[in-house]
Design a protein around this motif. Structure first.
Motif, mmCIF file in Angstrom:
data_model
loop_
_atom_site.group_PDB
_atom_site.id
_atom_site.type_symbol
_atom_site.label_atom_id
_atom_site.label_comp_id
_atom_site.label_asym_id
_atom_site.label_seq_id
_atom_site.Cartn_x
_atom_site.Cartn_y
_atom_site.Cartn_z
ATOM 1 N N VAL A 23 0.825 -1.295 0.150
ATOM 2 C CA VAL A 23 -0.242 0.032 -0.097
ATOM 3 C C VAL A 23 0.969 1.301 -0.026
ATOM 4 N N ARG A 24 0.751 1.907 -0.829
ATOM 5 C CA ARG A 24 1.490 3.052 -1.013
ATOM 6 C C ARG A 24 0.657 4.450 -1.345
ATOM 7 N N GLU A 25 1.376 5.558 -0.504
ATOM 8 C CA GLU A 25 0.537 6.861 -0.437
ATOM 9 C C GLU A 25 1.614 7.892 -0.929
ATOM 10 N N ASN B 60 -6.868 -2.620 -3.512
ATOM 11 C CA ASN B 60 -5.338 -3.000 -4.077
ATOM 12 C C ASN B 60 -4.914 -4.280 -4.121
ATOM 13 N N LEU B 61 -4.721 -5.029 -3.149
ATOM 14 C CA LEU B 61 -4.211 -6.439 -3.052
ATOM 15 C C LEU B 61 -4.806 -7.280 -1.976
ATOM 16 N N THR B 62 -5.442 -8.323 -2.534
ATOM 17 C CA THR B 62 -5.962 -9.453 -1.959
ATOM 18 C C THR B 62 -5.334 -10.901 -2.175
ATOM 19 N N SER C 270 -7.761 -19.196 4.247
ATOM 20 C CA SER C 270 -7.209 -17.936 4.815
ATOM 21 C C SER C 270 -6.689 -16.969 3.608
ATOM 22 N N PHE C 271 -6.469 -15.828 3.947
ATOM 23 C CA PHE C 271 -5.789 -14.987 2.953
ATOM 24 C C PHE C 271 -5.647 -13.508 3.506
ATOM 25 N N ASP C 272 -5.093 -12.693 2.820
ATOM 26 C CA ASP C 272 -4.808 -11.292 3.617
ATOM 27 C C ASP C 272 -5.335 -10.256 2.657
ATOM 28 N N SER C 273 -5.690 -9.275 3.040
ATOM 29 C CA SER C 273 -6.351 -8.146 2.273
ATOM 30 C C SER C 273 -6.000 -6.627 2.967
ATOM 31 N N ARG C 274 -6.491 -5.647 2.292
ATOM 32 C CA ARG C 274 -5.935 -4.266 3.016
ATOM 33 C C ARG C 274 -6.941 -3.315 2.891
ATOM 34 N N HIS D 269 -3.978 -1.111 5.661
ATOM 35 C CA HIS D 269 -2.675 -2.118 6.030
ATOM 36 C C HIS D 269 -3.303 -3.406 5.973
ATOM 37 N N SER D 270 -2.470 -4.440 5.964
ATOM 38 C CA SER D 270 -2.895 -5.786 5.655
ATOM 39 C C SER D 270 -3.531 -6.394 6.894
ATOM 40 N N GLU D 271 -4.347 -7.158 6.748
ATOM 41 C CA GLU D 271 -5.171 -7.927 7.698
ATOM 42 C C GLU D 271 -5.431 -9.499 7.183
#
Length: 741
Positions: A369-371, A528-530, A543-547, A551-553
């Motif tokens: 994640v970019r800002e 953005n990204l999962t 299970s997986f991660d997403s934002r 931030h990722s969870e």
């Protein structure tokens, strides 16, 4: 089809051109496929750009009263197909705006052309009516004009008719004059998009101060190691190579000095793993080494200050520490940091000085994640400009230093956006093509924009495994699309495979049958990204991660679909989870303590416990449930082992290499992992638990693994391997003329 007689034959908008006579739609000169009904709607909207065309008006024009059809469905389908042809979006339109329950409006600027076409006759056919009918000449001895009164009446009528004709001609001449001048001005100011050189594998464009030259990176005809070239805009000469170095080294990120006399750039020696900043004359010649960069994994851009005294770039003391924006003094060759990224972030990258020299923009990276932030050069705290939780691939300033143009995945595929330097709502630039638009560059005058167009995809490939764990060639393309297919994992029961895909524009989790058929989208975050999907031991959960919040969870979802459930909480980064062999725990990576470590937590989100204490990332359990095998970090090479409840942390191998954390798989017999024995060559190795030996399983030839993503899956019976490989990307620099910032 019928078009309005008031419209010229060709109407242009953005990179598109609609030929209303032939019914053709072209983009940058290339004809697009479009059905007749969507094109008819486009023609009707172009009749009144900026005005609302109601659904009732479209129905009357396109579906006569005696036509029996589901109008609502037909119109919606045609509008969707039209938007697909224009790469437009209903939620963020560039061309066609929807007014709910009313109709549609064409919102982009248009320019007209009435250029003659080869297939049209220059002279109207004999049986065609002339544009202005000429009345028949009356006979000389007509009885109607024999009297003085009749003659006077006739003269008056003739005078009035002649006057009317003169006024009409004058009006037509005036209209033609203004139309031709408007058309000329429109054509002169019309945005034109074309390849800069048409060379494959070119990128990193940088304009010279006068805006007439572009420095760029090109890998050459053979696509080997990239070097710096300079191209004269509008010239027919071949680009001029500026840098030259030995085999195994390449350059990137050229930056012009403010006076246009010099070029600074990065040079990386692949064998020595050495990255340094060099400077050379813009005409080529001797090169001077200025600075050795400590952390080559965090570097992506270089910029020269407006006063010519400093070079800005990103660096950090070690790969495990967050990168900072640093300034290199060209007088003393000393460096000092000007940003201080918070703990837990990957750091700051992509520096860009504003043209007025008062500000510096940069990108802060928080694990995918970019800002964008803007920092006053005179001192002070940086101001966050974007809040999109997306990826950013390059930024540049407009000439007045009031706006930023940047490449972002904020709505799926990476494209170009514009935002105020003080923040606000980004506006999408309607100039990108079918690929990703990255690394924008704008000249000082602001009328030329360059960007790197990348058509980028990866596919899942399948191969059989021999009893000795060798990969049996050839590999078979298994799951593919026009996007990225990554992270393949077989379910423990062998019936399904789960993976992450961007086939619909966003990274989402998908499930398919074990043979690749019947793909089903499981998540719909549209962020953005999962990614990094992993199966539970009973094949019921993933299970997986997403934002979703920047931030990722870690999340869990039923393998049949449904609402995902968030497992981890807080403001730290949590991701890359895998299940314990009994299904009671999820092992995941987190920086909640300031550094990346492996933790475990129950699927219900309770009892979070730290496992590693010297760095950990992307842990996978052994099938017997005794050990965890893990990488130290995304940018740290090697594979390690620790007991599942914590304890002694033992290094297994020096591989995987940097960025290869997602390319290892743990089976009942051993571990598959990548290694690079010599620069540019490598393969997949197998470590046997029984013999404690390593053997080559697959020698990589021309295949290119997708580095930096989970990419390897082994079937439960150990007979099949699925691996993620990059398709050959198409990379070009596109030049936008008559750009208006």
């Amino acid at each position: 089809m019928t078009t309005s007689p008031q419209l010229p034959s060709v109407v242009r908008f953005g990179a598109y051109e609609a030929d209303l006579l032939s019914g053709e739609l072209r983009k940058s000169g290339i004809r697009l496929k479009i059905q007749d009904r969507p094109f008819q709607i486009l023609a009707i909207l172009l009749e009144q750009p900026g005005l609302v065309v109601t659904r009732e008006q479209l129905q009357k024009r396109l579906w006569p009263e005696d036509t029996f059809v589901d109008f609502e469905h037909g119109l919606n389908t045609a509008i969707n197909k039209l938007r697909d042809a224009l790469s437009d979006e209903a939620d963020n339109p560039r061309f066609i705006e929807t007014l709910p329950k009313r109709g549609y409006r064409f919102i982009a600027p248009v320019s007209a052309s009435a250029a003659p076409r080869a297939h049209l006759h220059a002279v109207a056919p004999a049986n065609s009516p002339t544009p202005f009918p000429v009345p028949a000449i009356a006979p000389a001895e007509s009885s109607a004009s024999s009297t003085p009164a009749a003659a006077a009446k006739s003269r008056l009528t003739t005078y009035l008719a002649a006057s009317a004709m003169l006024l009409l001609c004058a009006a037509l001449i005036t209209a033609w004059y203004f139309f031709s001048h408007y058309r000329g001005a429109a054509e002169q100011s019309e945005i034109r998009i074309a390849p800069l050189n048409g060379l494959p594998r070119e990128g990193d464009a940088a304009f010279s101060p006068d805006g007439n030259q572009v420095a760029f990176v090109w890998a050459g005809e053979k696509g080997s190691y990239a070097h710096i070239y300079v191209s004269q805009i509008g010239a027919t000469d071949s680009p001029r190579q500026i840098t030259s170095s030995s085999e195994g080294t390449f350059e990137f990120a050229p930056a012009w000095s403010p006076d246009g006399h010099y070029l600074a750039f990065f040079r990386f020696n692949e064998k020595e793993k050495d990255l340094a900043i060099y400077v050379t004359a813009a005409l080529g010649g001797s090169e001077r080494r200025l600075y050795k960069v400590n952390s080559y994994r965090k570097v992506d851009a270089l910029d020269w200050s407006v006063d010519g005294k400093y070079l800005a770039f990103s660096d950090s003391p070690s790969p495990s520490e967050a990168s900072q924006i640093v300034l290199l003094s060209l007088d003393t060759l000393e460096v000092h940091s000007i940003t201080s990224p918070p703990r837990g972030t990957l750091g700051d990258t992509t520096p860009a000085f504003s043209p007025d020299g008062k500000s510096l923009a940069f990108v802060r990276d928080t694990l995918d994640v970019r800002e964008i932030y803007v920092l006053p050069v005179s001192g002070g705290s940086p101001q966050q400009i974007t809040f999109d939780h997306a990826d950013i691939q390059g930024i540049t300033w407009t000439p007045q230093s009031d706006k930023l143009i940047f490449a972002s995945s904020r709505q799926g595929q990476t494209s170009l956006w514009r935002i105020s330097a003080n923040g606000g709502t980004p506006q999408r630039l309607p100039i990108a093509g079918a690929g990703w638009a990255m690394r924008p560059a704008l000249n000082r005058q602001g009328n030329r924009l360059a960007y790197t167009s990348v058509t980028y995809s990866s596919s899942l490939w399948r191969a059989s495994l021999a009893p000795d764990h060798k990969v049996i060639r050839p590999l078979e393309k298994f799951i593919s699309s026009t996007g990225l297919e990554e992270g393949p994992q077989y379910s423990p029961d062998g019936k399904h495979i789960v993976f992450q895909s961007t086939r619909n524009g966003y990274h989402e989790i998908w499930r398919a049958d074990a043979d690749g058929s019947n793909p089903v989208q499981l998540t719909h975050f549209a962020k953005n990204l999962t990614g990094t999907p992993r199966w539970s031991p009973d094949s019921r959960w993933i299970s997986f991660d997403s934002r979703p919040a920047g931030h990722s969870e870690v999340f869990v979802i039923n393998a049949e679909g449904g609402q995902p459930r968030q497992v981890t909480q807080g403001d730290s980064e949590n991701g890359v989870a895998s299940w314990s062999t009994d299904g009671k725990w999820l092992y995941f990576a987190s920086n909640r303590g300031g550094t990346w470590e492996v933790w475990k937590i129950t699927p219900e989100g309770t009892s979070a416990t730290q496992i590693t204490h010297h760095g950990g990332f992307a842990a996978l359990p052994s099938p017997d449930g005794k050990f965890l095998y893990y990488a130290k970090g995304r940018d740290v090479p090697g594979l390690w082992r620790v007991p599942v409840d914590g304890g002694e942390e033992v290094k297994m191998f020096d591989a995987p290499p940097v960025g290869g954390w997602g390319y290892f798989a743990v089976t009942a017999d051993g571990i598959y992992y990548p290694d690079v024995s010599t620069p540019g060559k490598g393969g997949l190795f197998f470590y046997s638990f029984a013999n404690q030996t390593n053997s080559l399983a697959w020698s990589v030839d021309k295949e290119q693994p997708d580095n930096g993503a989970p990419a390897l899956g082994i079937s439960p019976d150990g007979r099949t391997m699925v691996i993620c490989l990059l398709d050959q990307p198409l990379v070009y620099i596109m030049l936008v003329d008559n750009f208006r910032p």
